[in-house]
Design a protein around this motif. Structure first.
Motif: not given
Ligand code: CA
Ligand code: FEO
Ligand code: CA
Ligand code: CA
Length: 629
Positions: A428, A430, A520
């Motif tokens: 991920d 973010e 995240l």
């Molecule tokens: Ca995320």
């Protein structure tokens, strides 16, 4: 290197001290001595500095008492918190359907019920995008993949898959929109809402953007596959990302065109049968019959959850990869930047920046993601970095590409030709809503620095990276449209007693063990929440029993930057595959994927959430108070 002797593990500690809760019920073995002796701990990279942004607002305090790592078959949360199952595999979405009966599955029924293996979760207010005073909302959830052993009681390997089993699995993929209603401090799913919808591996979809004009791709397709992570656009649509699409396609050996075959090999499509053998019943999964079908997969899909009949659109301008996720934020001049990682060892991080600005008129953003510039990240060892435009021109022409469509379709090769940095599995990505800094989870890479593989670099500093790390990216001028950035290591994960770990310089006696950061999420004040996908196997030999996957929280600004504290423990053999802090930080949604993985329904290692193991979404709350308090 610090003294590896864990002085705190054997001491009598106050009942609720940090050390006490982290070590409760867990014997720690002397892993770190062995690890150091094997030489797997690389030199600490030069830019490991405990930085704080002086201008950033202080994050809300994370005052909860962390839970101990936990190997039990229940969702464990801190004192004062509770977790509730919101919806689980097979639950009905429509009023005319009854409770799930695992012995009476049909594809028609699965198409009307919550799908398998929950992943990316998103929350959007009702009655419309942007509402701030709401008691109803939409929940989006990805259904990444199926596992026949955990779906079909009495599965007979001799007859699997039957046509009906294949069609049930197709309908168990995709995603779900389900309405939630506030009930006191909690959120409950509403069966029969007009918004409730399933999108599956057979749903008609449009393909748009530069690669749609390429005959290998085309303008339409049926369904989406292996949707792992995702994101939310500033105009309130879902981005859901196709990841390991290669596993559905059989018989690359039968592809006649060597260029097509090589393109499929680069994305991991095998020469023989697939494990699911859908190709026995569906010609489009057999490359002997449909050699170009995989080019319709590996995209980011945009879905409007507020319109139950809106056709999903695969946005090819964001490139074709094993996308983990697709997280967006606004640039200084009001365009949108979308970050997406390619989750495989030695693959890259990308950023798309739209050409046009985001409009306040939601409908005007309908085709915004079709036109813009895609970039690949290059991380320099001095802590600087460049977003390299991945744009067809003389350099990519010389590398064998014929058009921007070709570049997007074979993006991995284009990125490599331009010098994108090969990372330790970008999961991920973010952005922090508080600082606009961007965080990337590199989940692990046990091949880093091994024979014949790339060695360590400053952004991927550990050989045999079993436990993963988290990188912090600061865009040039603080603008997500920037073509340069600086970066830092935030975390080198693992057992804090392992000297190769690093927690932004925070006192390692005051942090929780963390393995394989995957997804995240941020609260509104910029505290980072991390879900993991590595346990229990990566903890074998370190903790006994090896604990389950988890959710942790930490500040990334201020004096406690790097203090990782465990907030949730998943169940046996599950992955905590997604998380979202939502509803003004009053709820934490989490997807609990594949409970009991590796066993079978007949002898399951997990009975969560009750009897039959079922993937599900849970909501964690604290009597209406802030998550993290
Ligand atoms: Ca995320
Ligand atoms: Fe489906 Fe990258 O995890
Ligand atoms: Ca993931
Ligand atoms: Ca993962």
């Amino acid at each position: 290197m610090s003294d590896p002797a864990p002085t705190w593990a054997d001491e009598a500690l106050p009942e609720d001290s940090f050390e006490s809760v982290v070590n409760r019920r867990f014997g720690r073995r002397s892993f770190f001595k062995g690890a150091a002796a094997m030489g797997v701990v690389a030199a600490v990279p030069m830019q490991l500095t405990a930085t704080c942004a002086p201008t950033a607002p202080a994050p809300a305090d994370l005052t909860f008492l962390p839970i101990a790592p936990d190997a039990t078959d229940t969702i464990t949360v801190p004192k004062g918190y509770r977790s509730d199952v919101v919806i689980a595999w097979g639950d009905p979405l429509f009023a005319s359907d009854g409770p799930f009966d695992i012995t009476k599955q049909t594809s028609a029924q699965q198409a009307r019920r919550f799908g398998f293996n929950s992943d990316f979760v998103q929350f959007l207010p009702l009655p419309k995008w942007g509402a701030t005073d709401y008691n109803r909302a939409l929940l989006w959830n990805n259904h990444e993949y199926t596992d026949a052993k955990m779906m079909f009681p009495g599965l007979d390997p001799a007859t699997y898959p039957t046509l009906e089993q294949t069609e049930i699995e197709l309908e168990a993929h995709g995603g779900t929109v389900v309405e939630l209603q506030r009930n006191g401090d909690r959120w409950v799913a509403k069966r029969g809402s007009r918004f409730n919808r399933r999108i599956t591996a057979t749903t008609p979809m449009r393909i748009s953007g530069p690669a749609a004009s390429d005959p290998r791709v085309g303008k339409t397709t049926a369904g989406m596959l292996n949707n792992c992570g995702g994101g939310l656009t500033p105009w309130g649509t879902i981005l859901t990302a196709e990841e390991n699409f290669n596993q559905y396609f059989a018989n690359n050996a039968a592809v006649a065109d060597p260029a097509v075959k090589a393109a499929h090999t680069r994305y991991g499509i095998g020469n023989g049968a697939t494990e699911r053998r859908w190709e026995n019943h569906k010609d489009r999964f057999d490359l002997a019959k449909a050699p170009n079908e995989p080019f319709k997969f590996g995209w980011v899909v945009e879905i409007d959850p507020y319109d139950p009949v809106a056709k999903p659109v695969k946005r090819t301008a964001l490139g074709r990869l094993k996308h983990e996720a697709a997280a967006s934020q606004l640039t200084a001049d009001g365009r949108v930047a979308v970050y997406t990682g390619d989750d495989e060892r030695f693959e890259c991080l990308y950023k798309f920046v739209s050409s046009a600005k985001v409009s306040k008129d939601r409908a005007a953003n309908r085709n915004l993601l079709d036109d813009g510039t895609l970039h690949v990240a290059r991380f320099e060892d001095d802590g600087s970095g460049t977003w390299i435009p991945v744009v067809f021109g003389p350099e990519l022409q010389a590398a064998g590409f014929t058009s921007q469509a070709d570049v997007l379709i074979r993006l991995r090769d284009a990125a490599a030709a331009l010098g994108g940095t090969k990372m330790d599995r970008p999961e991920d990505v973010e952005p922090s809503p508080a600082t606009k800094k961007v965080y990337m989870a590199c989940t692990n890479n046990t091949q880093r620095g091994t024979a014949g593989k790339p060695g360590t670099d400053a952004a991927n500093p550990r050989a045999v990276n079993t436990f993963g790390h988290v990188i912090e990216i600061t865009e040039g001028g603080g603008d997500p449209a920037a073509t340069s950035f600086t970066w830092d290591i935030l975390l080198l994960c693992g057992d804090p007693a392992d000297p190769s770990t690093y927690f932004a310089g925070f006192d390692k006696t005051q942090v929780s063990p963390i393995s394989c950061p995957d997804n995240l999420s941020f609260d509104r004040s910029g505290n980072l929440f991390i879900a993991t996908d590595g346990a229990p196997s990566t903890w074998n030999g370190i903790f006994s029993p090896a604990p389950n996957d988890a959710i942790h929280a930490l500040p990334v600004e201020g004096a406690r930057r790097g203090q990782v504290k465990q907030l949730l423990s998943g169940v046996v053999a599950c992955e905590v595959s997604s998380l979202l802090v939502a509803d003004q930080d009053r709820v934490l949604f989490a997807s609990i994927q594949h409970p009991g993985e590796g066993s079978t329904l007949a002898s399951t290692t997990s009975t969560w959430p009750g009897g039959t193991p079922r993937p599900a979404v849970v909501a964690v709350t604290k009597k209406g108070r802030r998550i993290g308090s």
